[in-house]
Scaffold this motif. Structure first.
Motif, PDB file in Angstrom:
ATOM      1  N   UNK A   1     -34.508  61.272 -26.543  1.00 37.67           N
ATOM      2  CA  UNK A   1     -33.047  61.279 -26.390  1.00 37.67           C
ATOM      3  C   UNK A   1     -32.670  60.799 -24.990  1.00 37.67           C
ATOM      4  N   UNK A   2     -33.447  61.209 -23.999  1.00 38.78           N
ATOM      5  CA  UNK A   2     -33.120  60.775 -22.637  1.00 38.78           C
ATOM      6  C   UNK A   2     -34.364  60.761 -21.763  1.00 38.78           C
ATOM      7  N   UNK A   3     -34.291  59.937 -20.732  1.00 38.86           N
ATOM      8  CA  UNK A   3     -35.289  59.969 -19.666  1.00 38.86           C
ATOM      9  C   UNK A   3     -34.500  60.153 -18.381  1.00 38.86           C
ATOM     10  N   UNK A   4     -34.920  61.140 -17.605  1.00 39.12           N
ATOM     11  CA  UNK A   4     -34.087  61.616 -16.511  1.00 39.12           C
ATOM     12  C   UNK A   4     -34.763  61.405 -15.162  1.00 39.12           C
ATOM     13  N   UNK A   5     -33.956  61.105 -14.175  1.00 38.70           N
ATOM     14  CA  UNK A   5     -34.300  60.712 -12.798  1.00 38.70           C
ATOM     15  C   UNK A   5     -34.181  59.185 -12.703  1.00 38.70           C
TER      16      UNK A   5
ATOM     17  N   UNK B   1     -19.510  63.009 -19.159  1.00 30.51           N
ATOM     18  CA  UNK B   1     -18.922  63.676 -20.323  1.00 30.51           C
ATOM     19  C   UNK B   1     -19.612  63.161 -21.596  1.00 30.51           C
ATOM     20  N   UNK B   2     -19.180  62.006 -22.076  1.00 33.54           N
ATOM     21  CA  UNK B   2     -19.815  61.475 -23.303  1.00 33.54           C
ATOM     22  C   UNK B   2     -21.251  61.061 -23.091  1.00 33.54           C
ATOM     23  N   UNK B   3     -21.537  60.582 -21.893  1.00 32.26           N
ATOM     24  CA  UNK B   3     -22.927  60.194 -21.605  1.00 32.26           C
ATOM     25  C   UNK B   3     -23.852  61.399 -21.720  1.00 32.26           C
ATOM     26  N   UNK B   4     -23.416  62.528 -21.125  1.00 31.71           N
ATOM     27  CA  UNK B   4     -24.213  63.760 -21.227  1.00 31.71           C
ATOM     28  C   UNK B   4     -24.354  64.195 -22.674  1.00 31.71           C
ATOM     29  N   UNK B   5     -23.241  64.074 -23.426  1.00 31.99           N
ATOM     30  CA  UNK B   5     -23.286  64.453 -24.839  1.00 31.99           C
ATOM     31  C   UNK B   5     -24.290  63.585 -25.595  1.00 31.99           C
ATOM     32  N   UNK B   6     -24.297  62.299 -25.273  1.00 32.95           N
ATOM     33  CA  UNK B   6     -25.245  61.397 -25.946  1.00 32.95           C
ATOM     34  C   UNK B   6     -26.687  61.749 -25.567  1.00 32.95           C
ATOM     35  N   UNK B   7     -26.894  62.104 -24.297  1.00 27.70           N
ATOM     36  CA  UNK B   7     -28.243  62.487 -23.851  1.00 27.70           C
ATOM     37  C   UNK B   7     -28.739  63.729 -24.582  1.00 27.70           C
TER      38      UNK B   7
ATOM     39  N   UNK C   1     -32.465  55.320 -25.970  1.00 30.29           N
ATOM     40  CA  UNK C   1     -32.731  56.385 -24.992  1.00 30.29           C
ATOM     41  C   UNK C   1     -31.728  56.301 -23.844  1.00 30.29           C
ATOM     42  N   UNK C   2     -31.125  57.422 -23.521  1.00 34.43           N
ATOM     43  CA  UNK C   2     -30.159  57.478 -22.410  1.00 34.43           C
ATOM     44  C   UNK C   2     -30.930  57.642 -21.101  1.00 34.43           C
ATOM     45  N   UNK C   3     -30.509  56.912 -20.074  1.00 29.32           N
ATOM     46  CA  UNK C   3     -31.069  57.112 -18.724  1.00 29.32           C
ATOM     47  C   UNK C   3     -30.140  58.068 -17.988  1.00 29.32           C
ATOM     48  N   UNK C   4     -30.662  59.240 -17.643  1.00 29.74           N
ATOM     49  CA  UNK C   4     -29.821  60.233 -16.950  1.00 29.74           C
ATOM     50  C   UNK C   4     -30.128  60.197 -15.461  1.00 29.74           C
ATOM     51  N   UNK C   5     -29.114  59.903 -14.669  1.00 29.13           N
ATOM     52  CA  UNK C   5     -29.303  59.876 -13.220  1.00 29.13           C
ATOM     53  C   UNK C   5     -28.820  61.194 -12.634  1.00 29.13           C
ATOM     54  N   UNK C   6     -29.442  61.576 -11.513  1.00 28.49           N
ATOM     55  CA  UNK C   6     -29.266  62.903 -10.934  1.00 28.49           C
ATOM     56  C   UNK C   6     -28.940  62.740  -9.446  1.00 28.49           C
ATOM     57  N   UNK C   7     -27.707  62.347  -9.136  1.00 37.63           N
ATOM     58  CA  UNK C   7     -27.385  61.944  -7.762  1.00 37.63           C
ATOM     59  C   UNK C   7     -27.604  63.039  -6.722  1.00 37.63           C
ATOM     60  N   UNK C   8     -27.304  64.303  -7.065  1.00 39.14           N
ATOM     61  CA  UNK C   8     -27.468  65.367  -6.070  1.00 39.14           C
ATOM     62  C   UNK C   8     -28.940  65.563  -5.737  1.00 39.14           C
TER      63      UNK C   8
ATOM     64  N   UNK D   1     -27.833  49.549 -20.325  1.00 36.64           N
ATOM     65  CA  UNK D   1     -28.421  50.863 -20.603  1.00 36.64           C
ATOM     66  C   UNK D   1     -27.301  51.910 -20.660  1.00 36.64           C
ATOM     67  N   UNK D   2     -27.436  52.881 -21.547  1.00 38.62           N
ATOM     68  CA  UNK D   2     -26.496  54.009 -21.569  1.00 38.62           C
ATOM     69  C   UNK D   2     -26.910  54.995 -20.485  1.00 38.62           C
ATOM     70  N   UNK D   3     -25.957  55.315 -19.595  1.00 37.81           N
ATOM     71  CA  UNK D   3     -26.265  56.164 -18.437  1.00 37.81           C
ATOM     72  C   UNK D   3     -25.493  57.481 -18.541  1.00 37.81           C
ATOM     73  N   UNK D   4     -26.198  58.576 -18.287  1.00 37.33           N
ATOM     74  CA  UNK D   4     -25.558  59.893 -18.148  1.00 37.33           C
ATOM     75  C   UNK D   4     -25.740  60.375 -16.716  1.00 37.33           C
ATOM     76  N   UNK D   5     -24.858  61.257 -16.298  1.00 32.84           N
ATOM     77  CA  UNK D   5     -24.954  61.897 -14.976  1.00 32.84           C
ATOM     78  C   UNK D   5     -25.077  63.400 -15.200  1.00 32.84           C
ATOM     79  N   UNK D   6     -26.024  64.029 -14.499  1.00 31.92           N
ATOM     80  CA  UNK D   6     -26.181  65.489 -14.606  1.00 31.92           C
ATOM     81  C   UNK D   6     -26.495  66.056 -13.222  1.00 31.92           C
ATOM     82  N   UNK D   7     -26.411  67.395 -13.113  1.00 35.73           N
ATOM     83  CA  UNK D   7     -26.648  68.000 -11.781  1.00 35.73           C
ATOM     84  C   UNK D   7     -28.123  68.199 -11.472  1.00 35.73           C
ATOM     85  N   UNK D   8     -28.965  68.450 -12.508  1.00 38.10           N
ATOM     86  CA  UNK D   8     -30.354  68.861 -12.263  1.00 38.10           C
ATOM     87  C   UNK D   8     -30.385  70.125 -11.420  1.00 38.10           C
ATOM     88  N   UNK D   9     -29.421  71.021 -11.607  1.00 35.87           N
ATOM     89  CA  UNK D   9     -29.374  72.214 -10.754  1.00 35.87           C
ATOM     90  C   UNK D   9     -30.696  72.980 -10.850  1.00 35.87           C
TER      91      UNK D   9
END
Ligand code: NIG
Ligand code: ZN
Length: 399
Positions: free
Chosen positions: A242-246, A331-337, A263-270, A290-298
């Motif tokens: 579903x996603x590859x993150x970093x 928002x939608x990117x995260x949902x897609x991921x 596959x969504x590419x999730x970037x983790x700016x923080x 590429x479909x990009x999502x943004x997440x916190x990776x808290x």
């Protein structure tokens, strides 16, 4: 609990719905009932409702979908952070310190930490949250954190393959992760995740973990290409994750493979800032299709923030995304991921019949999310159509 009475949010200065092809629109109103959106349109034509809330010309948008966090932990790694700020590089080994603290914590302590961070995220507009195991790394501790996670997060991913814990050989650990540990967490998780990187798991080991998860009926996610060309992106695409993150280190072949995949590419700016890594090439990813999502990776090691707004602002100011691209990705990117952007339980967008998860900014436009960096702009949040109370403040504070 869903609210059966109808509630109208009106005098919306700018509405972002994230419905396909829908631009930001002025002078809108949204009617909610039973936890769902019932009507969206011009404020002038708004239907009657049991209650009306005027937001006085402010911007309204879907709640954030934070598709990548590690909130099931105990302990503090601020000393490691300070050492990094003095020039020490980030290495995966710090994870073991959190493993020790997490194993030593009581269930109540872990649950209270998760609730605290979940409430912090919600107050800042996050209405849908994924979290991962990965700081237990033995059968009982992983099962315990998965169980706690399922009580408070919307999606739990199993990250037994975070690192090999001390005192066990890698082969034996892989047998544990793909066998008894997977069986023990299975009732509470919907994805399997793996840290495919030097110092964690190589491509073959990661493939074995992901395939075991798939056989158990789980969706796949990968931590990949954070510190080097670890092969995580190629593996995620190969297995239809579903996603590859970093995705900090992206080769032309990775880019082409991602662009041709679902596959969504999730970037983790923080995380990139907190580890002083070069920022993930989100602009290049988007330009390649590429479909990009943004997440916190808290998490306590590499990214101790619950602020999606900070991540959106960083993506705009430093990763060269437009405001609209960054808000979509969060928002939608995260949902897609998380494979939750379509169907009756879709999140990340505001559509008639869909979930009423939205936030109000103390600003006339989403542009202010990056235009006013560092200023917390979310002033009201509805989740499932229910207005969320503001946090009560410091422990012991009375009102
Ligand atoms: N990269 C792997 N795992 C976490 C870091 C966890 C930690 O250092 O505690 C991450 O996503 O950054
Ligand atoms: Zn992570």
């Amino acid at each position: 609990m869903t609210i059966e009475t109808s509630e109208l949010i009106t005098d919306i200065g700018e509405l972002t719905t994230q419905a396909d092809g829908e631009p930001r629109r002025p002078d809108r109103a949204v009617l909610m009932q039973g936890g769902r959106i019932r009507w969206i349109g011009s404020a002038a034509n708004a239907p009657a409702a049991d209650t009306r809330v005027s937001v006085g010309g402010r911007a309204v948008l879907p709640g954030w979908v934070d598709s990548h966090t590690h909130l099931l932990f105990a302990g503090d790694r601020s000393a490691e952070f300070e050492a990094r700020m003095q020039g020490q590089p980030y290495a995966a080994g710090g994870i073991r310190q959190t493993v020790e603290a997490t194993r030593a914590a009581t269930e109540a302590e872990l649950e209270s930490n998760l609730r605290r961070l979940g409430a912090e995220a919600l107050a800042q507009g996050t209405t849908f949250l994924e979290t991962k195991t990965g700081y237990g790394l033995d059968v009982d501790s992983e099962a315990r954190t998965a169980r706690i996670g399922a009580r408070h997060a919307d999606v739990v991913s199993f990250l037994g393959a975070h690192v090999v814990p001390d005192g066990i050989d890698v082969r034996d650990y892989l047998d544990l992760v793909t066998g008894p540990m997977l069986t023990a967490v299975r009732p509470w998780v919907s994805f399997i995740d793996v840290f495919c990187e030097n110092g964690a798991f190589d491509v073959e080991q990661s493939r074995e973990v992901l395939l075991a998860g798939r056989t158990a009926g789980l969706g796949l996610r990968v931590h990949g290409n954070q510190l080097g060309h670890g092969g995580g992106i190629a593996l995620a695409v190969e297995l239809g994750a579903a996603s590859v993150d970093h995705c900090n280190v992206v080769s032309p072949a990775d880019l082409a493979a991602l662009a041709a995949s679902g596959t969504v590419a999730t970037v983790l700016p923080a995380c990139d800032l907190s580890t002083r890594q070069p920022l993930a090439p989100a602009r290049r990813l988007l330009d390649a299709g590429v479909t990009v999502a943004i997440a916190t990776n808290c998490n306590p090691g590499t990214s101790y923030t619950t602020s999606m707004q900070f991540c959106v602002a960083t993506a705009v100011l430093q990763m060269e995304l437009t405001v609209e691209e960054a808000v979509w990705a969060a928002t939608r990117g995260g949902a897609q991921a998380l494979q939750r952007d379509t169907g009756p339980d879709a999140v990340g967008s505001l559509v008639v019949g869909g979930r009423a998860d939205l936030q109000v900014l103390d600003a006339p436009s989403v542009a202010h999310l990056a235009y006013r960096p560092g200023v917390p702009l979310t002033i009201a949040v509805w989740q499932h159509g229910q207005r969320m109370p503001r946090p009560s403040g410091l422990p012991g504070t009375t009102r």
